[in-house]
Design an enzyme around this catalytic site. Structure first.
Site, PDB file in Angstrom:
ATOM      1  N   ARG A 111       0.849  -1.197   0.000  1.00  0.00           N
ATOM      2  CA  ARG A 111       0.000   0.000   0.000  1.00  0.00           C
ATOM      3  C   ARG A 111       0.881   1.241   0.000  1.00  0.00           C
ATOM      4  O   ARG A 111       2.025   1.202   0.454  1.00  0.00           O
ATOM      5  CB  ARG A 111      -0.939  -0.024   1.224  1.00  0.00           C
ATOM      6  CG  ARG A 111      -1.932  -1.177   1.117  1.00  0.00           C
ATOM      7  CD  ARG A 111      -2.895  -1.245   2.283  1.00  0.00           C
ATOM      8  NE  ARG A 111      -3.777  -0.110   2.404  1.00  0.00           N
ATOM      9  CZ  ARG A 111      -4.950   0.029   1.778  1.00  0.00           C
ATOM     10  NH1 ARG A 111      -5.368  -0.908   0.954  1.00  0.00           N
ATOM     11  NH2 ARG A 111      -5.699   1.097   1.979  1.00  0.00           N
TER      12      ARG A 111
ATOM     13  N   ASP B 178      -0.945   5.264   8.492  1.00  0.00           N
ATOM     14  CA  ASP B 178      -0.372   4.736   7.250  1.00  0.00           C
ATOM     15  C   ASP B 178       0.268   5.823   6.393  1.00  0.00           C
ATOM     16  O   ASP B 178       1.064   5.519   5.506  1.00  0.00           O
ATOM     17  CB  ASP B 178      -1.476   4.058   6.406  1.00  0.00           C
ATOM     18  CG  ASP B 178      -1.808   2.650   6.881  1.00  0.00           C
ATOM     19  OD1 ASP B 178      -1.358   2.266   7.982  1.00  0.00           O
ATOM     20  OD2 ASP B 178      -2.524   1.932   6.162  1.00  0.00           O
TER      21      ASP B 178
ATOM     22  N   HIS C 296      -2.321 -23.459  33.611  1.00  0.00           N
ATOM     23  CA  HIS C 296      -2.244 -24.745  32.928  1.00  0.00           C
ATOM     24  C   HIS C 296      -3.644 -25.323  32.790  1.00  0.00           C
ATOM     25  O   HIS C 296      -4.407 -25.277  33.758  1.00  0.00           O
ATOM     26  CB  HIS C 296      -1.375 -25.713  33.729  1.00  0.00           C
ATOM     27  CG  HIS C 296      -1.362 -27.098  33.162  1.00  0.00           C
ATOM     28  ND1 HIS C 296      -0.634 -27.413  32.032  1.00  0.00           N
ATOM     29  CD2 HIS C 296      -2.007 -28.238  33.538  1.00  0.00           C
ATOM     30  CE1 HIS C 296      -0.828 -28.704  31.750  1.00  0.00           C
ATOM     31  NE2 HIS C 296      -1.651 -29.212  32.653  1.00  0.00           N
TER      32      HIS C 296
HETATM   33  P1  FAD Z   1      -7.109   4.564   6.994  1.00  0.00           P
HETATM   34  O1  FAD Z   1      -7.725   3.471   7.762  1.00  0.00           O
HETATM   35  O2  FAD Z   1      -6.741   4.287   5.580  1.00  0.00           O
HETATM   36  O3  FAD Z   1      -8.126   5.780   7.056  1.00  0.00           O
HETATM   37  C1  FAD Z   1      -7.945   6.942   6.347  1.00  0.00           C
HETATM   38  C2  FAD Z   1      -9.283   7.620   6.182  1.00  0.00           C
HETATM   39  O4  FAD Z   1      -9.070   8.936   5.685  1.00  0.00           O
HETATM   40  C3  FAD Z   1     -10.222   6.949   5.190  1.00  0.00           C
HETATM   41  O5  FAD Z   1     -11.519   6.905   5.712  1.00  0.00           O
HETATM   42  C4  FAD Z   1     -10.179   7.867   3.965  1.00  0.00           C
HETATM   43  O6  FAD Z   1     -11.400   7.869   3.257  1.00  0.00           O
HETATM   44  C5  FAD Z   1      -9.971   9.203   4.635  1.00  0.00           C
HETATM   45  N1  FAD Z   1      -9.355  10.232   3.799  1.00  0.00           N
HETATM   46  C6  FAD Z   1      -8.265  10.138   3.010  1.00  0.00           C
HETATM   47  N2  FAD Z   1      -7.972  11.349   2.475  1.00  0.00           N
HETATM   48  C7  FAD Z   1      -8.889  12.222   2.970  1.00  0.00           C
HETATM   49  C8  FAD Z   1      -9.102  13.600   2.826  1.00  0.00           C
HETATM   50  N3  FAD Z   1      -8.291  14.367   2.079  1.00  0.00           N
HETATM   51  N4  FAD Z   1     -10.156  14.150   3.461  1.00  0.00           N
HETATM   52  C9  FAD Z   1     -10.979  13.419   4.226  1.00  0.00           C
HETATM   53  N5  FAD Z   1     -10.811  12.090   4.418  1.00  0.00           N
HETATM   54  C10 FAD Z   1      -9.777  11.518   3.798  1.00  0.00           C
HETATM   55  N6  FAD Z   1      -3.942  -3.650  10.147  1.00  0.00           N
HETATM   56  C11 FAD Z   1      -3.912  -4.281  11.327  1.00  0.00           C
HETATM   57  O7  FAD Z   1      -3.354  -3.742  12.283  1.00  0.00           O
HETATM   58  N7  FAD Z   1      -4.484  -5.503  11.501  1.00  0.00           N
HETATM   59  C12 FAD Z   1      -5.119  -6.157  10.488  1.00  0.00           C
HETATM   60  O8  FAD Z   1      -5.635  -7.249  10.671  1.00  0.00           O
HETATM   61  C13 FAD Z   1      -5.174  -5.503   9.223  1.00  0.00           C
HETATM   62  N8  FAD Z   1      -5.797  -6.094   8.195  1.00  0.00           N
HETATM   63  C14 FAD Z   1      -5.875  -5.432   6.999  1.00  0.00           C
HETATM   64  C15 FAD Z   1      -6.509  -6.077   5.940  1.00  0.00           C
HETATM   65  C16 FAD Z   1      -6.587  -5.455   4.702  1.00  0.00           C
HETATM   66  C17 FAD Z   1      -7.294  -6.153   3.570  1.00  0.00           C
HETATM   67  C18 FAD Z   1      -6.035  -4.151   4.541  1.00  0.00           C
HETATM   68  C19 FAD Z   1      -6.147  -3.441   3.220  1.00  0.00           C
HETATM   69  C20 FAD Z   1      -5.392  -3.508   5.582  1.00  0.00           C
HETATM   70  C21 FAD Z   1      -5.298  -4.163   6.819  1.00  0.00           C
HETATM   71  N9  FAD Z   1      -4.632  -3.575   7.897  1.00  0.00           N
HETATM   72  C22 FAD Z   1      -4.565  -4.229   9.096  1.00  0.00           C
HETATM   73  C23 FAD Z   1      -4.009  -2.248   7.791  1.00  0.00           C
HETATM   74  C24 FAD Z   1      -4.928  -1.182   8.386  1.00  0.00           C
HETATM   75  O9  FAD Z   1      -6.167  -1.214   7.724  1.00  0.00           O
HETATM   76  C25 FAD Z   1      -4.282   0.188   8.285  1.00  0.00           C
HETATM   77  O10 FAD Z   1      -2.986   0.149   8.846  1.00  0.00           O
HETATM   78  C26 FAD Z   1      -5.095   1.236   9.008  1.00  0.00           C
HETATM   79  O11 FAD Z   1      -6.408   1.290   8.501  1.00  0.00           O
HETATM   80  C27 FAD Z   1      -4.436   2.615   8.886  1.00  0.00           C
HETATM   81  O12 FAD Z   1      -5.200   3.550   9.561  1.00  0.00           O
HETATM   82  P2  FAD Z   1      -5.206   5.086   9.147  1.00  0.00           P
HETATM   83  O13 FAD Z   1      -6.140   5.748  10.088  1.00  0.00           O
HETATM   84  O14 FAD Z   1      -3.824   5.580   9.052  1.00  0.00           O
HETATM   85  O15 FAD Z   1      -5.794   5.133   7.669  1.00  0.00           O
HETATM   86  P1  NAI Z   2       2.656  -6.450   1.830  1.00  0.00           P
HETATM   87  O1  NAI Z   2       3.674  -5.393   1.841  1.00  0.00           O
HETATM   88  O2  NAI Z   2       2.374  -7.224   3.060  1.00  0.00           O
HETATM   89  O3  NAI Z   2       3.037  -7.537   0.725  1.00  0.00           O
HETATM   90  C1  NAI Z   2       3.167  -7.214  -0.623  1.00  0.00           C
HETATM   91  C2  NAI Z   2       3.903  -8.348  -1.304  1.00  0.00           C
HETATM   92  O4  NAI Z   2       3.841  -8.141  -2.693  1.00  0.00           O
HETATM   93  C3  NAI Z   2       5.373  -8.410  -0.916  1.00  0.00           C
HETATM   94  O5  NAI Z   2       5.703  -9.724  -0.560  1.00  0.00           O
HETATM   95  C4  NAI Z   2       6.086  -7.937  -2.170  1.00  0.00           C
HETATM   96  O6  NAI Z   2       7.354  -8.513  -2.331  1.00  0.00           O
HETATM   97  C5  NAI Z   2       5.120  -8.399  -3.250  1.00  0.00           C
HETATM   98  N1  NAI Z   2       5.241  -7.676  -4.503  1.00  0.00           N
HETATM   99  C6  NAI Z   2       5.486  -6.348  -4.679  1.00  0.00           C
HETATM  100  N2  NAI Z   2       5.500  -6.063  -5.997  1.00  0.00           N
HETATM  101  C7  NAI Z   2       5.241  -7.209  -6.660  1.00  0.00           C
HETATM  102  C8  NAI Z   2       5.113  -7.550  -8.024  1.00  0.00           C
HETATM  103  N3  NAI Z   2       5.254  -6.632  -8.987  1.00  0.00           N
HETATM  104  N4  NAI Z   2       4.859  -8.838  -8.346  1.00  0.00           N
HETATM  105  C9  NAI Z   2       4.702  -9.775  -7.389  1.00  0.00           C
HETATM  106  N5  NAI Z   2       4.823  -9.507  -6.075  1.00  0.00           N
HETATM  107  C10 NAI Z   2       5.074  -8.245  -5.715  1.00  0.00           C
HETATM  108  O7  NAI Z   2       1.349  -5.774   1.230  1.00  0.00           O
HETATM  109  P2  NAI Z   2      -0.163  -6.231   1.173  1.00  0.00           P
HETATM  110  O8  NAI Z   2      -0.319  -7.701   1.345  1.00  0.00           O
HETATM  111  O9  NAI Z   2      -0.684  -5.577  -0.053  1.00  0.00           O
HETATM  112  O10 NAI Z   2      -0.790  -5.514   2.423  1.00  0.00           O
HETATM  113  C11 NAI Z   2      -0.638  -4.111   2.584  1.00  0.00           C
HETATM  114  C12 NAI Z   2      -0.430  -3.759   4.006  1.00  0.00           C
HETATM  115  O11 NAI Z   2      -1.659  -3.838   4.715  1.00  0.00           O
HETATM  116  C13 NAI Z   2       0.505  -4.682   4.765  1.00  0.00           C
HETATM  117  O12 NAI Z   2       1.838  -4.340   4.579  1.00  0.00           O
HETATM  118  C14 NAI Z   2       0.088  -4.435   6.188  1.00  0.00           C
HETATM  119  O13 NAI Z   2       0.706  -3.273   6.641  1.00  0.00           O
HETATM  120  C15 NAI Z   2      -1.411  -4.204   6.037  1.00  0.00           C
HETATM  121  N6  NAI Z   2      -2.130  -5.448   6.352  1.00  0.00           N
HETATM  122  C16 NAI Z   2      -2.036  -5.940   7.611  1.00  0.00           C
HETATM  123  C17 NAI Z   2      -2.687  -7.100   7.959  1.00  0.00           C
HETATM  124  C18 NAI Z   2      -2.510  -7.630   9.340  1.00  0.00           C
HETATM  125  O14 NAI Z   2      -2.005  -6.903  10.190  1.00  0.00           O
HETATM  126  N7  NAI Z   2      -2.911  -8.873   9.620  1.00  0.00           N
HETATM  127  C19 NAI Z   2      -3.531  -7.819   7.015  1.00  0.00           C
HETATM  128  C20 NAI Z   2      -3.514  -7.228   5.704  1.00  0.00           C
HETATM  129  C21 NAI Z   2      -2.857  -6.076   5.410  1.00  0.00           C
END
Ligand code: FAD
Ligand code: NAI
Length: 477
Positions: free
Chosen positions: A284, A324, A456
């Protein structure tokens, strides 16, 4: 006259909404601007990526698919016969949607309770007038300007694009599409064996898809401790049948509207595979579009990260950035803690976040979790360490659960015994890792954990045993 606040937060994800609530608790007149919408796109939805299209929905689907898989494969050994289970995908997705709606609505409730003004729209920095920031809120063309002394930017991240590929969320999916499939794809392709690839790949594999994961790096889970990563790789590929190819170069992706063909090079061989659906999850990137960053001079790095110091201060006075959108792991709990810390810092308090003690969890089966340094990092830094490890294979609770697989490894400083890292693969390690985090935050030693009484039979006994093992006195090893 513009609406005036002490603090305006841009972004209502786990970083922004928590920052807003904490700021309001500390007595600041606070507004939170968020552009997020619900799944139907017809109403505002707070909670950002995490609640709407990230952490929460993915964990809901992981749980449903785990139940399905257990009913089909694991119940038998307990003497339970259920026949061939059926999955109603629409119902599974609706359950996930209900959880999301409940939690996003919960934030709206918390905002009201804490008197945080919720403003829907895109927030952008306009100018600083004296020591007051003007922030424009654009809600579909309807504009208003709000003013605040402090602005906290929490705009999160968006999927990293793969050049030459268009995400249509019909056939080529990002996280949004991957969480909303209405049918089990017979053949699912995933680009990227990162956290999303592994979690989403697991969901659909458990439900019956044939899953191929194409990863660019030659190393599996390069960010994790490699001993644990190797154990995970074996488990996912040999036992669970995920086809994970490492060191892949994606050459071309063709979406004909029905199927997706991926042409790629693996071990110098050109290959082509056609999938019903393709998930692209290659990381991301910070979301700074719409902030008007350049015009106001907000410093953004080459990688798109808003530049901040250790306290999340940007280069602009009284503009802070968290989550993020800034350096550090892209994790919800990290974003939230930064939100709390910034609100408290604005109030003159002195909070501290140690980015080295942020736990990471991958919610596969078995789960993977870690905190602190890996063995590879310690070796590279020339730190002398001792290692203790223990397995779940002989743990009574894990055997009772039918999940007696995995390892806990503790790394301690060879001289001081201070815990430097803890790495786990096994049942419920997402919960077990918290003990290691507490220990590390309190600068505990391996001996501290070894001398603490663990109930345990619990899974936590494996961490206890790993701590004992750092001093070569494991009792069950
Ligand atoms: P975000 O959650 O991205 O929120 C940003 C918000 O700002 C959004 O609502 C967006 O619409 C809004 N926004 C953006 N620009 C503007 C603007 N200019 N004006 C007004 N609003 C705006 N992390 C974990 O810790 N555990 C997990 O299990 C986990 N699973 C994940 C699974 C997936 C599929 C994905 C994609 C991510 C996952 N993550 C997980 C990562 C996690 O979602 C992010 O790290 C987290 O949401 C970041 O929080 P944030 O508040 O920085 O941003
Ligand atoms: P990621 O960074 O975890 O993994 C991306 C993978 O894609 C890497 O292994 C990278 O080497 C590979 N990659 C990059 N370019 C490529 C290409 N051109 N071809 C093939 N492989 C390629 O990113 P992901 O899975 O997209 O998740 C994004 C982020 O969201 C994570 O880094 C994490 O921060 C957050 N997240 C957290 C979760 C959790 O805490 N359980 C669950 C899901 C997401």
């Amino acid at each position: 006259m513009a609406n005036q606040f002490d603090v305006v937060v841009i972004g209502g994800g786990p970083g922004g909404y928590i920052a807003a609530i904490r700021a309001a608790q500390l007595g600041f007149k606070t507004a939170c601007i968020d552009a997020g919408k619900n799944k139907a796109g017809d109403a505002p939805a707070l909670g950002g990526t995490c609640l709407n299209v990230g952490c929460i929905p993915s964990k809901a689907l992981l749980q449903s698919s785990e139940h399905f898989h257990a009913a089909a494969h694991d119940f038998g050994e307990h003497g339970i016969t259920v026949g061939q289970p059926q999955i109603d995908v629409a119902k599974m997705i609706a359950r996930k949607d209900d959880i999301v709606t409940k939690l996003t609505g919960g934030i709206a409730f918390l905002f009201k309770k804490n008197k945080v003004e919720s403003l829907h729209g895109t927030g952008s920095l306009k100018a600083q007038n004296g020591d007051v920031w003007q922030v424009e809120v654009d809600n579909g063309g309807e504009k208003q300007t709000v003013e605040a002394k402090h602005v906290i930017v929490a705009t999160g991240s968006v999927p990293r694009p793969l050049s030459g590929v268009t995400i249509d969320n019909q056939n080529v999916l990002d996280n949004v599409g991957a969480l909303n499939l209405t049918k089990i794809p017979a053949k699912l392709g995933v680009i990227g064996s990162g956290v999303i690839g592994l979690e989403m790949g697991s969901v659909w594999k458990r439900l019956g898809s044939e899953v191929t994961i194409l990863e660019a790096m030659p190393t599996f889970m390069a960010m994790a401790d490699q001993q644990i990563a190797k154990e995970a790789f074996k488990e996912f590929t040999k036992k669970q049948g995920l086809d994970i190819l490492l060191g892949v170069n994606i050459d071309e992706i063709v979406n004909d509207g029905k199927k997706v063909t991926v042409k790629y090079t693996h071990k110098d061989e050109q290959k082509s595979e056609t999938f019903d659906k393709l998930i692209v999850a290659i990381g991301r990137v910070p979301n700074t579009a719409g902030l008007n960053a350049e015009a106001v001079g907000l410093k953004v790095s080459e990688r798109g990260l808003i530049e901040v110091d250790d306290d999340c201060r940007t280069n602009l006075p009284n503009v802070w950035a968290i989550g993020d959108a800034v350096r550090g792991p892209m994790l919800a709990h990290k974003a939230s803690e930064e939100g709390v810390a910034v609100a408290e810092r604005i109030a003159g308090q002195k909070p501290h976040i140690d980015l080295d003690v942020i736990p990471s969890v991958v919610y596969t089966t078995p789960e993977i979790a870690w905190v602190g340094k890996t063995e590879e990092q310690l070796k590279a830094a020339g730190v002398e360490y001792k290692k203790g490890q223990a397995g779940f294979a002989a743990n009574g609770r894990a055997l009772g659960m039918g999940q007696a697989q995995g390892t806990v490894k503790m790394l301690v400083d060879a001289q001081t015994d201070r815990i430097l890292g803890v790495h786990m693969i096994g049942p419920m390690v997402s919960e077990l890792i918290s003990e290691a985090v507490v220990a590390m935050e309190f600068s505990a030693s391996g001996e501290d954990i070894a001398r603490i009484v663990h109930a345990h039979p619990t899974l936590s006994e494996v961490l206890h045993e790993a701590a004992l093992a750092t001093d070569k006195r494991a009792l069950h090893g």
